[in-house]
Write a protein that holds these residues in place. Structure first.
Motif, PDB file in Angstrom:
ATOM      1  N   ARG A  58      17.178   1.421  33.516  1.00  0.00           N
ATOM      2  CA  ARG A  58      16.032   2.180  34.200  1.00  0.00           C
ATOM      3  C   ARG A  58      15.328   3.135  33.228  1.00  0.00           C
ATOM      4  O   ARG A  58      15.963   3.807  32.417  1.00  0.00           O
ATOM      5  CB  ARG A  58      16.414   2.866  35.318  1.00  0.00           C
ATOM      6  N   VAL A  59      14.033   3.058  33.315  1.00  0.00           N
ATOM      7  CA  VAL A  59      13.216   3.738  32.139  1.00  0.00           C
ATOM      8  C   VAL A  59      11.952   4.552  32.778  1.00  0.00           C
ATOM      9  O   VAL A  59      11.449   3.932  33.813  1.00  0.00           O
ATOM     10  CB  VAL A  59      12.779   2.725  31.140  1.00  0.00           C
ATOM     11  N   ILE A  60      11.655   5.520  32.375  1.00  0.00           N
ATOM     12  CA  ILE A  60      10.608   6.280  33.008  1.00  0.00           C
ATOM     13  C   ILE A  60       9.630   6.688  32.077  1.00  0.00           C
ATOM     14  O   ILE A  60       9.918   6.929  30.493  1.00  0.00           O
ATOM     15  CB  ILE A  60      11.204   7.745  33.445  1.00  0.00           C
ATOM     16  N   PHE A  61       8.252   6.341  32.233  1.00  0.00           N
ATOM     17  CA  PHE A  61       7.243   6.470  31.367  1.00  0.00           C
ATOM     18  C   PHE A  61       6.383   7.598  31.628  1.00  0.00           C
ATOM     19  O   PHE A  61       6.077   8.149  32.709  1.00  0.00           O
ATOM     20  CB  PHE A  61       6.062   5.252  31.637  1.00  0.00           C
ATOM     21  N   LEU A  62       6.024   8.443  30.491  1.00  0.00           N
ATOM     22  CA  LEU A  62       5.113   9.627  30.399  1.00  0.00           C
ATOM     23  C   LEU A  62       3.896   9.323  29.511  1.00  0.00           C
ATOM     24  O   LEU A  62       4.054   8.770  28.588  1.00  0.00           O
ATOM     25  CB  LEU A  62       6.115  10.882  30.044  1.00  0.00           C
ATOM     26  N   ASN A  63       2.827  10.004  29.982  1.00  0.00           N
ATOM     27  CA  ASN A  63       1.522  10.036  29.051  1.00  0.00           C
ATOM     28  C   ASN A  63       1.970  10.810  27.379  1.00  0.00           C
ATOM     29  O   ASN A  63       2.751  11.689  27.696  1.00  0.00           O
ATOM     30  CB  ASN A  63       0.494  10.779  29.509  1.00  0.00           C
ATOM     31  N   VAL A  64       1.181  10.480  26.417  1.00  0.00           N
ATOM     32  CA  VAL A  64       1.498  11.048  25.042  1.00  0.00           C
ATOM     33  C   VAL A  64       0.055  12.062  25.100  1.00  0.00           C
ATOM     34  O   VAL A  64      -1.002  11.413  24.941  1.00  0.00           O
ATOM     35  CB  VAL A  64       1.641  10.204  24.051  1.00  0.00           C
ATOM     36  N   LEU A  65       0.279  13.240  25.206  1.00  0.00           N
ATOM     37  CA  LEU A  65      -0.874  14.243  24.730  1.00  0.00           C
ATOM     38  C   LEU A  65      -1.939  13.855  25.791  1.00  0.00           C
ATOM     39  O   LEU A  65      -3.084  14.170  25.188  1.00  0.00           O
ATOM     40  CB  LEU A  65      -1.370  13.904  23.311  1.00  0.00           C
ATOM     41  N   GLY A  66      -1.725  14.062  26.968  1.00  0.00           N
ATOM     42  CA  GLY A  66      -2.727  13.692  28.058  1.00  0.00           C
ATOM     43  C   GLY A  66      -3.379  12.431  28.017  1.00  0.00           C
ATOM     44  O   GLY A  66      -4.380  12.474  28.693  1.00  0.00           O
ATOM     45  N   GLY A  67      -3.061  11.557  27.358  1.00  0.00           N
ATOM     46  CA  GLY A  67      -3.630  10.175  27.277  1.00  0.00           C
ATOM     47  C   GLY A  67      -3.107   9.455  28.816  1.00  0.00           C
ATOM     48  O   GLY A  67      -2.854  10.002  29.835  1.00  0.00           O
ATOM     49  N   THR A  68      -3.831   8.131  28.933  1.00  0.00           N
ATOM     50  CA  THR A  68      -3.494   7.501  29.939  1.00  0.00           C
ATOM     51  C   THR A  68      -2.660   6.444  29.846  1.00  0.00           C
ATOM     52  O   THR A  68      -2.621   5.655  28.759  1.00  0.00           O
ATOM     53  CB  THR A  68      -5.069   6.622  30.403  1.00  0.00           C
ATOM     54  N   LEU A  69      -1.810   6.178  30.628  1.00  0.00           N
ATOM     55  CA  LEU A  69      -1.080   4.778  30.526  1.00  0.00           C
ATOM     56  C   LEU A  69      -1.533   3.542  30.777  1.00  0.00           C
ATOM     57  O   LEU A  69      -2.488   3.758  31.350  1.00  0.00           O
ATOM     58  CB  LEU A  69       0.355   5.002  31.662  1.00  0.00           C
ATOM     59  N   PRO A  70      -0.956   2.464  30.045  1.00  0.00           N
ATOM     60  CA  PRO A  70      -1.589   1.217  30.455  1.00  0.00           C
ATOM     61  C   PRO A  70      -1.575   1.063  31.983  1.00  0.00           C
ATOM     62  O   PRO A  70      -0.809   1.700  32.666  1.00  0.00           O
ATOM     63  CB  PRO A  70      -0.433   0.243  29.746  1.00  0.00           C
ATOM     64  N   GLY A  71      -2.472  -0.044  32.279  1.00  0.00           N
ATOM     65  CA  GLY A  71      -2.805  -0.084  33.690  1.00  0.00           C
ATOM     66  C   GLY A  71      -1.411  -0.897  34.124  1.00  0.00           C
ATOM     67  O   GLY A  71      -0.780  -1.642  33.527  1.00  0.00           O
ATOM     68  N   GLY A  72      -1.211  -0.525  35.488  1.00  0.00           N
ATOM     69  CA  GLY A  72      -0.087  -1.331  36.014  1.00  0.00           C
ATOM     70  C   GLY A  72       1.185  -0.345  35.975  1.00  0.00           C
ATOM     71  O   GLY A  72       2.161  -0.324  36.795  1.00  0.00           O
TER      72      GLY A  72
END
Length: 220
Positions: free
Chosen positions: A139-153
């Motif tokens: 299981r893995v959790i994603f976070l933005n880097v320096l207020g950026g935007t995560l890839p779509g989806g």
């Protein structure tokens, strides 16, 4: 601005290290991407454990060293039946009204790192992260880097299942062993953290070893 080690130690001594007095436990459900982390708002977004003998436990921090500060003793937290994914940081033994919550860390989240999604990754629905250390079904959790935007989806703070793992790339799915999430058309960078949920069929105890919780000031 970057601080040297002495500055980092000072920040941990007089700041967050003194503010965080209690550790709590928050739930993780099993239907991604609704497995939302507690987040970074003024209140914790995920559901805190409740029932039975559960209560936040007091935490003591050792002296800062090397720009880090860790818990100085074993923590034992009584929990009710359920699935739990996060330890949460609090300034009080109760309350979630906007002044007590300070942050979270995934349970058993020793594996973490940065990843990128470029044009080739979008085509393959992969995240590139050299020697990432993840394996299928993690299981893995994603976070933005320096207020950026995560890839779509991808949804920030949601916990996905790893699929299609290779040494330097991996995909994620909404189900264990399922189809890879379509990353659409958005390239970018991201930060990931592995979480190993703890499931209790009846009331039990979560233990956190001394030194396992680390307040890290080396990034400031």
């Amino acid at each position: 601005m970057p601080f040297n080690t002495a500055g980092q130690n000072d920040a941990l001594s007089g700041g967050i290290g003194n503010a965080i007095t209690h550790i709590g436990v928050n739930t993780l459900v099993t239907a991604p991407p609704t497995d939302t982390s507690p987040g970074t708002g003024t209140t914790a977004a995920a559901t805190e454990a409740a029932g039975g003998s559960y209560a936040r436990v007091a935490v003591s921090w050792g002296a800062p060293a090397g720009g880090q500060r860790s818990n100085s003793g074993l923590l034992t937290i009584d929990v009710p039946a359920g699935t739990f994914g996060f330890l949460t940081f609090w300034t009080a033994s109760t309350g979630n009204s906007g002044t007590q919550y300070r942050g979270w860390v995934p349970i058993n989240g020793a594996v973490s790192g940065f990843g990128t999604v470029d044009a080739a990754d979008l085509t393959a629905n992969t995240v590139t992260s050299p020697a990432h250390g993840l394996v299928n079904t993690d299981r893995v959790i994603f976070l933005n880097v320096l207020g950026g935007t995560l890839p779509g989806g991808l949804v920030e703070g949601a916990a996905y299942y790893v699929v299609g793992a290779a040494t330097d790339t991996f995909q994620v799915s909404l189900t264990s062993g399922g189809a890879a999430v379509d990353l659409a058309t958005t390239q970018g960078e991201l930060y990931f953290m592995k979480v190993v949920p703890e499931t209790f069929g009846s009331p039990g105890q979560l233990t956190v070893q001394a030194g396992a919780l680390v307040l890290d000031g080396t990034g400031v």
